[in-house]
Write a protein that holds these residues in place. Structure first.
Motif, short mmCIF file in Angstrom:
data_model
loop_
_atom_site.label_atom_id
_atom_site.label_comp_id
_atom_site.label_asym_id
_atom_site.label_seq_id
_atom_site.Cartn_x
_atom_site.Cartn_y
_atom_site.Cartn_z
N UNK A 7 0.81 -1.21 0.00
CA UNK A 7 0.00 0.00 0.00
C UNK A 7 0.85 1.26 0.00
N UNK A 8 0.30 2.34 -0.52
CA UNK A 8 1.06 3.58 -0.63
C UNK A 8 1.45 4.15 0.73
N UNK A 9 0.68 3.87 1.75
CA UNK A 9 0.97 4.42 3.08
C UNK A 9 1.68 3.43 3.98
N UNK A 10 1.96 2.24 3.47
CA UNK A 10 2.69 1.26 4.28
C UNK A 10 4.12 1.71 4.48
N UNK A 11 4.67 1.43 5.66
CA UNK A 11 6.08 1.73 5.93
C UNK A 11 6.90 0.48 5.62
N UNK A 12 8.17 0.69 5.26
CA UNK A 12 9.04 -0.41 4.86
C UNK A 12 10.34 -0.33 5.63
N UNK A 13 10.80 -1.49 6.13
CA UNK A 13 12.11 -1.61 6.76
C UNK A 13 12.93 -2.58 5.92
N UNK A 14 14.10 -2.15 5.47
CA UNK A 14 14.97 -3.02 4.69
C UNK A 14 16.22 -3.32 5.50
#
Length: 289
Positions: free
Chosen positions: A135-142
């Motif tokens: 989703x566009x508002x999801x946060x991502x941790x790489x």
């Protein structure tokens, strides 16, 4: 908040002035965290990251790992929904991920990708598919091999709307920078934040893409233990699930990670505690700031 030209030391006082969101209601209000990672030989990395996310306050947890390890992981983490992914002959997660994972990615509030992955090419393919579905508002941790894939394709995140936190160790920072990091890790964190337009947490130095910067000074040698980075990435994901903004999640996570190690040192010595024991200290450390 620090000005763009200085690095502020993270202390309990600083964190108390920057309180975490306190969601009301059920588990949905604290976010769904999806952790994607784990080869046939490293499912424990996903376990550490996932349980750390719950300890940091995430409401719901989903884990995606190689199919050969999914059943064991579902028993080890009964709080999570666990899905199996196709794997290569060598036991790595295959980049051609199934629709079931893409559906989970579309519904997740936070995606933590990388812990336990071990094939940079397959990870790059996986990243494209999962980030396209998010989703566009999801946060991502790489983290881990997801950072390796990013270093191979520096424009991978360009134009994507999701806020991203990178959690490299010094070796991973070397790949992202394309050279050995200099001694000034604060400057290196800032460079990475600018280059990838992300929040970066590098060995106690946190940099936001807008120039703000912080440092955590209580970390000790014991944090350099197997699985410790997976725990740190999971804490960041859990705090993002609670509604923290990326820089806030990275700062609180750096403090919780380091101080959890301090709490263990009297029992196990400076270098004798395990990453799984860090996880058990996280909730108390956050609660007592």
């Amino acid at each position: 908040m620090p000005s763009p030209s200085e690095e502020q030391v993270i202390t309990p006082r600083v964190l108390r002035a920057w309180p975490l969101p306190d969601p009301q209601g059920g588990k949905e209000s604290r976010g769904t965290v999806l952790v994607v990672g784990g080869s046939r030989f490293t499912p424990g990395a996903v376990l550490l990251a996932g349980v750390a996310a719950l300890r940091a306050g995430a409401g719901r947890l989903q884990l995606a790992v190689t199919g050969s390890t999914a059943a064991a992981l579902s028993i080890a983490v009964p709080e999570a929904k666990v899905v199996g992914l196709p794997e290569t002959d060598g036991g790595s997660v295959a980049g051609d991920v199934p629709d079931q994972l893409l559906e989970l990615a579309a519904g997740a509030d936070v995606l933590a990708i990388g812990s336990g992955l071990d094939d940079v090419g397959e990870t790059g393919r996986l990243l494209h598919r999962v980030l396209d579905a998010a989703g566009k508002e999801a946060a991502v941790v790489l983290d881990a091999y997801a950072l390796g894939a990013l270093s191979k394709e520096p424009d991978l995140l360009a134009g994507r709307p999701q806020p991203v936190v990178l959690t490299p160790n010094v070796t991973e920072a070397e790949h992202l920078l394309g050279r050995k990091p200099r001694e000034d890790l604060a400057a290196e964190a800032r460079e990475l934040a600018h280059r990838y337009d992300c929040t970066v947490s590098l060995y106690g130095h946190i940099a936001a893409p807008d120039g703000r910067a912080w440092r955590e000074e209580s970390g000790d040698a014991g944090l350099g233990t197997s699985g410790s980075g997976d725990v740190r990435a999971g804490i960041v994901a859990g705090l993002l699930g609670r509604g923290a903004e990326p820089a806030q999640a990275a700062c609180w996570a750096a403090f919780a990670h380091s101080v959890s190690g301090q709490r263990l040192a009297p029992r196990f010595g400076r270098t004798g505690f395990l990453a799984r024991e860090l996880v058990d200290e996280v909730a108390y450390t956050i609660a007592t700031v």
